[in-house]
Design an enzyme around this catalytic site. Structure first.
Site, PDB file in Angstrom:
ATOM      1  CE  LYS A   1      -4.094  -2.045   1.173  1.00 31.58           C
ATOM      2  NZ  LYS A   1      -5.466  -2.298   2.229  1.00 31.58           N
TER       3      LYS A   1
ATOM      4  NE  ARG B   1      -7.465  -8.489   0.331  1.00 31.63           N
ATOM      5  CZ  ARG B   1      -6.997  -7.714  -0.761  1.00 31.63           C
ATOM      6  NH1 ARG B   1      -5.951  -6.937  -0.342  1.00 31.63           N
ATOM      7  NH2 ARG B   1      -7.560  -7.762  -1.815  1.00 31.63           N
TER       8      ARG B   1
HETATM    9  N1  HH2 Z   1      -7.319  -4.111   0.786  1.00 32.29           N
HETATM   10  C1  HH2 Z   1      -7.777  -4.083  -0.655  1.00 32.29           C
HETATM   11  C2  HH2 Z   1      -8.564  -4.767  -0.989  1.00 32.29           C
HETATM   12  N2  HH2 Z   1      -9.498  -5.564  -0.113  1.00 32.29           N
HETATM   13  N3  HH2 Z   1      -9.911  -6.444   1.852  1.00 32.29           N
HETATM   14  C3  HH2 Z   1      -9.589  -6.361   3.421  1.00 32.29           C
HETATM   15  N4  HH2 Z   1     -10.082  -7.030   3.966  1.00 32.29           N
HETATM   16  N5  HH2 Z   1      -8.667  -5.598   3.729  1.00 32.29           N
HETATM   17  C4  HH2 Z   1      -7.830  -4.969   2.848  1.00 32.29           C
HETATM   18  O1  HH2 Z   1      -6.612  -4.405   3.503  1.00 32.29           O
HETATM   19  C5  HH2 Z   1      -8.070  -4.998   1.523  1.00 32.29           C
HETATM   20  C6  HH2 Z   1      -9.109  -5.783   1.257  1.00 32.29           C
HETATM   21  C7  HH2 Z   1      -6.943  -3.204  -1.485  1.00 32.29           C
HETATM   22  O2  HH2 Z   1      -5.929  -3.906  -1.822  1.00 32.29           O
HETATM   23  P1  HH2 Z   1      -5.992  -4.556  -3.459  1.00 32.29           P
HETATM   24  O3  HH2 Z   1      -6.652  -5.615  -3.500  1.00 32.29           O
HETATM   25  O4  HH2 Z   1      -4.422  -5.153  -3.763  1.00 32.29           O
HETATM   26  O5  HH2 Z   1      -5.953  -3.333  -4.511  1.00 32.29           O
HETATM   27  P2  HH2 Z   1      -7.381  -3.137  -5.426  1.00 32.29           P
HETATM   28  O6  HH2 Z   1      -8.309  -2.610  -4.309  1.00 32.29           O
HETATM   29  O7  HH2 Z   1      -6.820  -1.836  -6.133  1.00 32.29           O
HETATM   30  O8  HH2 Z   1      -7.904  -4.214  -6.128  1.00 32.29           O
END
Ligand code: HH2
Length: 284
Positions: A228, A263
């Site tokens: 992040k 995660r």
């Molecule tokens: N962070 C993201 C998405 N989903 N779910 C939970 N429970 N906790 C988190 O910290 C979290 C999440 C954001 O990361 P990412 O999936 O890599 O990116 P994007 O939202 O751009 O797909």
């Protein structure tokens, strides 16, 4: 510090400290902040899932919509069309995997569960779709309840809290109560402070430093800081996929404070760091 475990450990040799569970991130989207466009093809997505499982992930978190800051929602049919073929393929090829669906829409969660998903990750903590609690209760599956201030489109504009740790803790306690009142079993509730979701750098650091306050609620805690932007701000690493070392630092600190689910995009690096951290923590 209390550590609440909801699944068997899969990291490290010891058996005194409850083991962490790695949740591998699989974004089936064109625009996710660090892996957008990489896994739109179901074959490539399934291969990525297999790699993460081989590296030590127990759960694969499949998302069909980016929730990065500034993002717009995609139509539900599009989200479903992205994730279902991928879930079917992972479930068919890797029966050892637990597939988690990353969505705040009840219809998407229902379709994903039908396709073989066994867990729901709701970044709105059952707040976006009034039918979501019922879907999770009916499926009797684990659910991740995450804190977010506002919505992805605008959440990073000027997030403010009087006391971020207290407010996130109170929100999660209330959401857990809501889930249980709606029929979700207590043992299926996992809490997540929502790193980066309506939070400044200082808010993220405070939540990590005082993660025990959320662990103390008595539910397993998931920590998701992988790649992040606040890590980039501290380290100067601009390319999201290169923020592995900074991510690993947050994983170890969160584990030490009692988180049990992580995660992450980079499973191997986080698993190895957790194995070492666990060996030390086992000394008591
Ligand atoms: N962070 C993201 C998405 N989903 N779910 C939970 N429970 N906790 C988190 O910290 C979290 C999440 C954001 O990361 P990412 O999936 O890599 O990116 P994007 O939202 O751009 O797909």
């Amino acid at each position: 510090m209390r550590r609440t475990e909801s699944s068997p450990d899969n990291v490290g040799p010891g058996d005194r400290t409850p083991g962490p569970t790695l949740v591998g991130v699989l974004n089936v989207t064109p625009d996710s902040f660090s892996d957008g466009g990489d896994f739109l093809d179901p074959g490539r997505a399934a291969a990525r899932a297999a790699t993460m499982l081989d590296e030590g992930a127990r759960i694969i978190d499949v998302g069909g919509q980016s929730t990065r800051p500034g993002s717009d929602p995609v139509p539900a049919e599009e989200e479903v069309g992205r994730v279902i073929p991928v879930i079917r393929r992972i479930v068919a090829e890797r029966p050892d995997a637990t597939v988690c669906i990353d969505t705040y829409r009840a219809g998407t969660a229902e379709a994903a569960i039908e396709a073989g998903a066994a867990m729901v990750n709701d970044v709105s903590a059952l707040g976006a779709d009034p039918c979501m609690a019922g879907v999770v209760a009916e499926a009797r599956c684990p659910v991740i309840l995450m804190h977010m201030l506002g919505e992805p489109k605008t959440m990073q504009r000027d997030p403010r809290y009087a006391d971020v740790v207290r407010e996130v803790r109170e929100f999660l306690a209330e959401r857990a109560e809501h889930a249980i009142a709606a029929g979700v079993e207590e043992r299926n509730v996992i809490l997540d402070p929502g790193i980066g979701f309506g939070k400044t750098l200082e808010h993220n650091l405070a939540l990590l430093n005082d993660l025990d306050a959320i662990v103390d609620l008595g539910f397993p805690v998931l920590f998701g800081a992988s790649r992040k932007s606040f890590i980039g701000r501290i380290t100067g690493v601009e390319e999201a996929r290169d923020r592995i070392s900074g991510t690993v630092a947050t994983t170890v600190l969160a584990y030490e404070r009692g988180a049990t689910f992580f995660r992450v995009h980079d499973v191997r690096a986080n698993r190895e760091a957790l194995a070492v951290a666990r060996a030390v923590l086992d000394l008591g």
